[in-house]
Design an enzyme around this catalytic site. Structure first.
Site, PDB file in Angstrom:
ATOM      1  N   ASN A 285       2.244  -9.671  -4.269  1.00 45.47           N
ATOM      2  CA  ASN A 285       2.955 -10.676  -3.473  1.00 45.47           C
ATOM      3  C   ASN A 285       4.377 -10.152  -3.239  1.00 45.47           C
ATOM      4  OD1 ASN A 285       2.979 -13.280  -2.145  1.00 45.47           O
ATOM      5  ND2 ASN A 285       4.383 -13.954  -3.730  1.00 45.47           N
ATOM      6  N   LYS A 286       5.160 -10.915  -2.531  1.00 42.64           N
ATOM      7  CA  LYS A 286       6.524 -10.514  -2.172  1.00 42.64           C
ATOM      8  C   LYS A 286       7.292  -9.974  -3.377  1.00 42.64           C
ATOM      9  CE  LYS A 286       7.957 -10.442   1.049  1.00 42.64           C
ATOM     10  NZ  LYS A 286       7.893  -9.148   1.795  1.00 42.64           N
TER      11      LYS A 286
ATOM     12  N   ASP B  99      -0.707 -11.495  -1.335  1.00 43.75           N
ATOM     13  CA  ASP B  99      -1.056 -10.672  -0.167  1.00 43.75           C
ATOM     14  C   ASP B  99      -2.344  -9.891  -0.380  1.00 43.75           C
ATOM     15  OD1 ASP B  99       2.022 -11.063   0.030  1.00 43.75           O
ATOM     16  OD2 ASP B  99       1.289 -10.527   2.031  1.00 43.75           O
TER      17      ASP B  99
ATOM     18  N   ALA C 253       0.287 -13.360   4.642  1.00 41.23           N
ATOM     19  CA  ALA C 253      -1.010 -12.672   4.705  1.00 41.23           C
ATOM     20  C   ALA C 253      -2.048 -13.355   5.609  1.00 41.23           C
ATOM     21  CB  ALA C 253      -1.538 -12.477   3.285  1.00 41.23           C
TER      22      ALA C 253
ATOM     23  N   ARG D 277       0.809  -3.165   9.162  1.00 41.22           N
ATOM     24  CA  ARG D 277       1.360  -3.392   7.815  1.00 41.22           C
ATOM     25  C   ARG D 277       0.255  -3.055   6.805  1.00 41.22           C
ATOM     26  NH1 ARG D 277       4.682  -8.773   6.684  1.00 41.22           N
ATOM     27  NH2 ARG D 277       5.645  -7.416   5.126  1.00 41.22           N
TER      28      ARG D 277
HETATM   29  O1  MRU Z   1       6.563  -9.831   4.066  1.00 40.80           O
HETATM   30  P1  MRU Z   1       5.933 -11.189   4.216  1.00 40.80           P
HETATM   31  O2  MRU Z   1       6.906 -12.240   4.585  1.00 40.80           O
HETATM   32  O3  MRU Z   1       4.740 -11.135   5.149  1.00 40.80           O
HETATM   33  O4  MRU Z   1       5.382 -11.529   2.770  1.00 40.80           O
HETATM   34  C1  MRU Z   1       4.654 -12.715   2.600  1.00 40.80           C
HETATM   35  C2  MRU Z   1       4.318 -13.049   1.203  1.00 40.80           C
HETATM   36  O5  MRU Z   1       4.568 -12.295   0.295  1.00 40.80           O
HETATM   37  C3  MRU Z   1       3.564 -14.341   0.986  1.00 40.80           C
HETATM   38  O6  MRU Z   1       3.868 -14.869  -0.263  1.00 40.80           O
HETATM   39  C4  MRU Z   1       2.061 -14.062   1.046  1.00 40.80           C
HETATM   40  O7  MRU Z   1       1.731 -13.393   2.232  1.00 40.80           O
HETATM   41  C5  MRU Z   1       1.253 -15.295   0.934  1.00 40.80           C
HETATM   42  S1  MRU Z   1       1.333 -16.282   2.393  1.00 40.80           S
HETATM   43  C6  MRU Z   1       0.264 -17.587   2.228  1.00 40.80           C
END
Ligand code: MRU
Length: 340
Positions: free
Chosen positions: A240-241, A230, A37, A79
């Site tokens: 989050n992911k 995120d 993010a 995104r």
């Molecule tokens: O799809 P991504 O790899 O962009 O997803 C990222 C995540 O879910 C991270 O945990 C989140 O962005 C925090 S990064 C400090």
């Protein structure tokens, strides 16, 4: 020109990607060459700067402002979930609009102003990451087992990360601990990126498949979970992911504290709760193929949400650059962020 680490190629190759225009930047964000993010936000902040550089020499500041606004609108479609993207683009657009209110502003001055804003966003992110680490490091005791998911490290930010910053700061205090990194299907950010970063830093890291986390908790190997986020809604629900929600449920079942580490740029106080967070849906091929090799029958149906939302009541505390908010809710979050 913008130079980014191409995260799609790690850990096999450490190569950079040269981004010349907003089209290439949009593609880099969409395909996860740059991801995480805060990193998405910082990279996007330079998009309007790239856009201005493509204007003809005789262009006016009116043309410049129009180009900036269009670049922001376009990049905002790259995104949907990480709010840092919209936050950063908004800041640059508002800066451009504010300086354009002065008469006799040249295109060169407009360029300088938005470049300075993008640099400020980058520098603030570096400082926020460090502060998050300092606020959170005491949570990792000597000998602890820490579980993390996806990648919330330096690669995901302009600085030393969010969840991983907590680990880096605990390491500088001389504590030794063990990190378990979920591999993070389908794109393996945990195995490819988190394991790589922690290994480089000399932190004891072990990769596990996502479906092993519950068993490790049952075995007593995990003392705390820390992930990034995120987008965090006003009430503390945190996207989050994909897989983070399951971890929070498992952590609750096993009495393991569950922490989210994120800067204030990840909070979206305009939405009351997690139900309103848009969840990115990604291509089925991410699930049915591994490095181009089919792992599921052709034509099979696939559901591939890239994120999930952990309800605030499953979160022990949120670690931010302004401090730690325990048992997060709307009132505590506003108080910590200093928002009326
Ligand atoms: O799809 P991504 O790899 O962009 O997803 C990222 C995540 O879910 C991270 O945990 C989140 O962005 C925090 S990064 C400090």
């Amino acid at each position: 020109m913008l130079e980014l680490i191409d995260q799609r190629r790690l850990p096999g190759e450490f190569v950079t990607l040269l981004v010349r225009d907003t089209q290439q930047l949009h593609e880099a964000i969409r395909t996860l060459a740059v991801r995480g993010a805060p990193a998405i936000g910082v990279a996007a902040a330079y998009g309007p700067v790239l856009a201005l550089q493509t204007l003809r020499a005789d262009a006016t500041t009116v043309d410049g402002l129009k180009t900036i606004v269009e670049a922001c609108e376009f990049l905002a479609t790259s995104r949907p979930t990480a709010v840092n993207l919209f936050w950063a683009l908004d800041r640059v657009r508002r800066k451009a609009q504010a300086v354009c209110r002065h008469s006799r502003l040249t295109l060169g001055e407009l360029h300088e102003a938005i470049l300075a804003e993008a640099n400020a966003i980058r520098d603030e992110d570096v400082a926020m990451c460090r502060a998050i680490g300092r606020h959170g490091e005491a949570l990792i005791r000597d000998g602890a087992g820490v579980l993390t998911h996806c990648n919330a490290g330096a690669l995901a930010t302009a600085g030393q990360g969010t969840a991983l910053s907590v680990m880096f700061e605990a390491q500088t205090k001389g504590r030794s601990f063990k990190v378990y990194a979920d591999e993070t299907r389908p794109l393996l950010q945990g195995a490819r990126l988190t394991a790589w970063e922690l290994q480089q830093a000399g932190i004891d890291v072990t990769v596990i498949c996502d479906n092993m986390a519950g068993w490790l908790m049952k075995e007593g190997r995990i003392d705390l979970v820390i992930t990034g986020a995120d987008r965090i809604a006003a009430n503390g629900d945190a996207a989050n992911k994909i897989g983070t929600y399951s971890l929070s449920v498992l952590a609750k079942q096993h009495g393991v504290p569950f922490y989210i580490a994120a800067p204030s740029s990840t909070f979206d106080l305009s939405i009351a709760g997690g139900d309103e967070i848009p969840i990115e849906q990604r291509e089925s091929s991410e699930v049915t193929r591994l490095a181009g090799v089919p792992t599921a029958p052709d034509g099979v149906a696939v559901y591939n949400p890239a994120f999930d939302v952990t309800p605030a009541h499953n979160i022990t505390a949120i670690i931010t650059e302004k401090g730690v908010v325990e048992n997060p809710d709307a009132v505590r979050i506003r108080r910590l962020l200093g928002t009326p």
